[in-house]
Design a protein around this motif. Structure first.
Motif, PDB file in Angstrom:
ATOM      1  N   VAL A 149     -84.050 117.607 -24.057  1.00 28.37           N
ATOM      2  CA  VAL A 149     -85.215 118.484 -23.929  1.00 28.37           C
ATOM      3  C   VAL A 149     -85.233 119.161 -22.554  1.00 28.37           C
ATOM      4  CG1 VAL A 149     -87.746 118.518 -23.809  1.00 28.37           C
ATOM      5  CG2 VAL A 149     -86.590 117.221 -25.615  1.00 28.37           C
ATOM      6  N   ALA A 150     -84.874 118.427 -21.518  1.00 28.77           N
ATOM      7  CA  ALA A 150     -84.861 119.012 -20.169  1.00 28.77           C
ATOM      8  C   ALA A 150     -83.861 120.162 -20.074  1.00 28.77           C
ATOM      9  CB  ALA A 150     -84.530 117.934 -19.136  1.00 28.77           C
ATOM     10  N   VAL A 151     -82.645 119.980 -20.590  1.00 36.10           N
ATOM     11  CA  VAL A 151     -81.645 121.051 -20.541  1.00 36.10           C
ATOM     12  C   VAL A 151     -82.099 122.238 -21.384  1.00 36.10           C
ATOM     13  CG1 VAL A 151     -79.264 121.690 -21.111  1.00 36.10           C
ATOM     14  CG2 VAL A 151     -79.749 119.453 -20.086  1.00 36.10           C
ATOM     15  N   THR A 211     -78.017 121.928 -13.977  1.00 33.78           N
ATOM     16  CA  THR A 211     -78.374 121.520 -12.614  1.00 33.78           C
ATOM     17  C   THR A 211     -79.880 121.329 -12.480  1.00 33.78           C
ATOM     18  OG1 THR A 211     -76.454 122.675 -11.702  1.00 33.78           O
ATOM     19  CG2 THR A 211     -78.245 122.141 -10.178  1.00 33.78           C
ATOM     20  N   ARG A 212     -80.642 122.319 -12.968  1.00 34.99           N
ATOM     21  CA  ARG A 212     -82.103 122.193 -12.889  1.00 34.99           C
ATOM     22  C   ARG A 212     -82.610 121.029 -13.731  1.00 34.99           C
ATOM     23  NH1 ARG A 212     -81.846 127.924 -13.205  1.00 34.99           N
ATOM     24  NH2 ARG A 212     -82.448 127.871 -15.414  1.00 34.99           N
ATOM     25  N   ALA A 213     -81.984 120.811 -14.889  1.00 35.11           N
ATOM     26  CA  ALA A 213     -82.385 119.688 -15.731  1.00 35.11           C
ATOM     27  C   ALA A 213     -82.125 118.363 -15.021  1.00 35.11           C
ATOM     28  CB  ALA A 213     -81.637 119.740 -17.061  1.00 35.11           C
ATOM     29  N   ALA A 214     -80.981 118.269 -14.322  1.00 35.82           N
ATOM     30  CA  ALA A 214     -80.669 117.042 -13.593  1.00 35.82           C
ATOM     31  C   ALA A 214     -81.690 116.779 -12.502  1.00 35.82           C
ATOM     32  CB  ALA A 214     -79.257 117.150 -13.000  1.00 35.82           C
ATOM     33  N   ASP A 215     -82.100 117.847 -11.787  1.00 36.91           N
ATOM     34  CA  ASP A 215     -83.144 117.685 -10.769  1.00 36.91           C
ATOM     35  C   ASP A 215     -84.443 117.199 -11.392  1.00 36.91           C
ATOM     36  OD1 ASP A 215     -81.414 118.505  -8.796  1.00 36.91           O
ATOM     37  OD2 ASP A 215     -82.087 120.597  -8.825  1.00 36.91           O
ATOM     38  N   ARG A 216     -84.754 117.728 -12.546  1.00 36.66           N
ATOM     39  CA  ARG A 216     -86.017 117.379 -13.215  1.00 36.66           C
ATOM     40  C   ARG A 216     -86.055 115.907 -13.631  1.00 36.66           C
ATOM     41  NH1 ARG A 216     -88.134 120.705 -18.529  1.00 36.66           N
ATOM     42  NH2 ARG A 216     -88.929 118.928 -19.734  1.00 36.66           N
ATOM     43  N   VAL A 217     -84.927 115.382 -14.112  1.00 36.40           N
ATOM     44  CA  VAL A 217     -84.929 113.993 -14.591  1.00 36.40           C
ATOM     45  C   VAL A 217     -84.379 113.030 -13.540  1.00 36.40           C
ATOM     46  CG1 VAL A 217     -84.775 114.680 -16.999  1.00 36.40           C
ATOM     47  CG2 VAL A 217     -82.657 114.264 -15.707  1.00 36.40           C
ATOM     48  N   HIS A 218     -84.061 113.574 -12.358  1.00 37.61           N
ATOM     49  CA  HIS A 218     -83.700 112.763 -11.195  1.00 37.61           C
ATOM     50  C   HIS A 218     -82.407 111.956 -11.380  1.00 37.61           C
ATOM     51  CE1 HIS A 218     -87.640 113.865  -9.741  1.00 37.61           C
ATOM     52  NE2 HIS A 218     -88.216 113.269 -10.772  1.00 37.61           N
ATOM     53  N   ILE A 219     -81.395 112.587 -11.978  1.00 30.01           N
ATOM     54  CA  ILE A 219     -80.058 111.991 -11.977  1.00 30.01           C
ATOM     55  C   ILE A 219     -79.064 113.103 -11.664  1.00 30.01           C
ATOM     56  CG2 ILE A 219     -80.735 110.259 -13.686  1.00 30.01           C
ATOM     57  CD1 ILE A 219     -78.909 111.764 -15.674  1.00 30.01           C
ATOM     58  N   SER A 231     -73.573 115.459 -13.535  1.00 29.26           N
ATOM     59  CA  SER A 231     -72.530 114.850 -14.358  1.00 29.26           C
ATOM     60  C   SER A 231     -73.115 113.793 -15.299  1.00 29.26           C
ATOM     61  CB  SER A 231     -71.453 114.227 -13.461  1.00 29.26           C
ATOM     62  OG  SER A 231     -72.009 113.199 -12.635  1.00 29.26           O
ATOM     63  N   GLY A 232     -74.149 113.088 -14.831  1.00 27.24           N
ATOM     64  CA  GLY A 232     -74.799 112.101 -15.672  1.00 27.24           C
ATOM     65  C   GLY A 232     -75.490 112.737 -16.866  1.00 27.24           C
ATOM     66  N   VAL A 233     -76.186 113.852 -16.630  1.00 23.11           N
ATOM     67  CA  VAL A 233     -76.823 114.575 -17.734  1.00 23.11           C
ATOM     68  C   VAL A 233     -75.769 115.076 -18.713  1.00 23.11           C
ATOM     69  CG1 VAL A 233     -78.141 116.634 -18.347  1.00 23.11           C
ATOM     70  CG2 VAL A 233     -78.864 115.225 -16.417  1.00 23.11           C
ATOM     71  N   SER A 234     -74.728 115.689 -18.187  1.00 27.28           N
ATOM     72  CA  SER A 234     -73.676 116.252 -19.051  1.00 27.28           C
ATOM     73  C   SER A 234     -73.043 115.166 -19.912  1.00 27.28           C
ATOM     74  CB  SER A 234     -72.611 116.942 -18.199  1.00 27.28           C
ATOM     75  OG  SER A 234     -73.162 118.031 -17.494  1.00 27.28           O
ATOM     76  N   ALA A 235     -72.788 114.016 -19.310  1.00 27.45           N
ATOM     77  CA  ALA A 235     -72.153 112.933 -20.047  1.00 27.45           C
ATOM     78  C   ALA A 235     -73.052 112.422 -21.170  1.00 27.45           C
ATOM     79  CB  ALA A 235     -71.789 111.791 -19.093  1.00 27.45           C
ATOM     80  N   GLN A 236     -74.342 112.295 -20.890  1.00 31.39           N
ATOM     81  CA  GLN A 236     -75.263 111.817 -21.910  1.00 31.39           C
ATOM     82  C   GLN A 236     -75.418 112.836 -23.043  1.00 31.39           C
ATOM     83  OE1 GLN A 236     -76.780 108.883 -22.389  1.00 31.39           O
ATOM     84  NE2 GLN A 236     -75.631 108.060 -20.641  1.00 31.39           N
ATOM     85  N   ILE A 237     -75.442 114.123 -22.697  1.00 27.59           N
ATOM     86  CA  ILE A 237     -75.554 115.154 -23.737  1.00 27.59           C
ATOM     87  C   ILE A 237     -74.308 115.156 -24.611  1.00 27.59           C
ATOM     88  CG2 ILE A 237     -75.721 117.636 -24.170  1.00 27.59           C
ATOM     89  CD1 ILE A 237     -78.348 116.415 -23.284  1.00 27.59           C
ATOM     90  N   ARG A 238     -73.116 115.026 -23.995  1.00 27.45           N
ATOM     91  CA  ARG A 238     -71.877 114.969 -24.772  1.00 27.45           C
ATOM     92  C   ARG A 238     -71.894 113.773 -25.715  1.00 27.45           C
ATOM     93  NH1 ARG A 238     -69.257 119.677 -25.302  1.00 27.45           N
ATOM     94  NH2 ARG A 238     -68.568 120.571 -23.307  1.00 27.45           N
TER      95      ARG A 238
END
Length: 290
Positions: free
Chosen positions: A10-12, A19-27, A30-37
């Motif tokens: 949802v954040a992405v 990048t902005r999504a990662a800032d929003r969820v505070h990780i 690369s962590g966001v990308s890995a979880q989305i994949r």
């Protein structure tokens, strides 16, 4: 699939940028990308088109987004419901009460509430009504029993307990004692005994005098109505209080004051209903019969 993956998805989608999504969820990004994949592999479909500079939802992603939001909202509702139940078990209730005002039904309400919810801590503080109202607005107290001049304050919820006019209380041998009522201007010719500035009754008196262009002489002040009446009974001035405050005092007679259209009101006032307040208010309504 887990709630963390839904939150990142949802954040992405809303930020259209990893990048902005990662800032929003505070990780990290690369962590966001890995979880989305990982999420996409579990679903067997790409959720985002990454070919352009701005991340866009694929048709599968657009179809999944509202369901992801619903699932996150449901999870938050579960957390809120559990927090509210815990609040009734281990919560704290902060109550403000106008100084010198003994209101037995409030104590009855607190007693019955305590019997029903014995593990909730009750904290009681006293102050002038104007301070109590500001404390409610600021969140320093959850609910306050306060005197209000004329009408309920904006932005707050309230339960009116008493709405009545002002009276002059004088000894039986006073010149005003046998009158059916007294005009405000005539009352102002006598030294007055009042509650302090910041109390509801004093606010009503001051407003009425200002509107009539009258400048009364306040000879004495006391924070407790009984003290005001005791001083008046000894001939030290004319007490100005609300009608119910003088009931039962044998040393004075009460004379209604004319020319005051604004009532003195005593009310329970709160900003918003927490789970603890929702539990308390029925006890208050029963105790005050409102």
């Amino acid at each position: 699939m887990d709630l963390r993956q839904l939150e990142y998805f949802v954040a992405v989608a809303e930020e259209a940028n990893f990048t902005r999504a990662a800032d929003r969820v505070h990780i990290t990004q690369s962590g966001v990308s890995a979880q989305i994949r990982q999420f996409e592999r579990e679903l067997g479909a790409d959720l985002f088109d990454r070919s352009a500079r701005m991340v866009r939802l694929t048709p599968a992603g657009a179809a999944a987004l509202p369901h992801a939001r619903t699932a996150l909202a449901a999870a938050q509702a579960i957390r809120t419901a559990c927090d509210e139940v815990n609040g009734l078990v281990r919560g704290r209730l902060r109550i403000g009460m106008v100084t010198g005002c003994t209101v037995t039904p409030l104590f009855d309400a607190l007693a019955s509430f305590h019997r029903r919810h014995p593990r909730i801590t009750i904290a009681l503080s006293e102050d002038n009504s104007d301070v109590l109202l500001e404390n409610v607005r600021a969140g320093h107290v959850d609910i306050a029993l306060a005197a209000v001049a004329g009408g309920m304050p904006d932005g707050l919820e309230s339960m009116t307990i008493v709405s009545e006019g002002l009276v002059a209380a004088v000894p039986p041998d006073h010149a005003l004692a046998e009158r059916e009522s007294v005009p405000l201007r005539r009352l102002a010719a006598y030294p007055l005994i009042c509650l302090p500035v910041g109390t509801g009754v004093r606010g009503v008196l001051d407003q009425a005098c200002a509107a009539a262009g009258i400048r009364p002489t306040v000879a004495l002040q006391a924070t407790a109505p009984d003290a005001v009446l005791d001083l008046a009974a000894r001939g030290l001035g004319v007490a100005v209080l609300s009608a119910s405050m003088t009931a039962g005092h044998e040393g004075v007679r009460s004379v209604p004051i004319e020319d005051i259209d604004v009532p003195a009101m005593l009310a329970l006032v709160w900003r918003s209903e927490s789970i603890v307040l929702r539990a308390l208010l029925p006890h208050c309504r029963r105790a005050f019969a409102v």
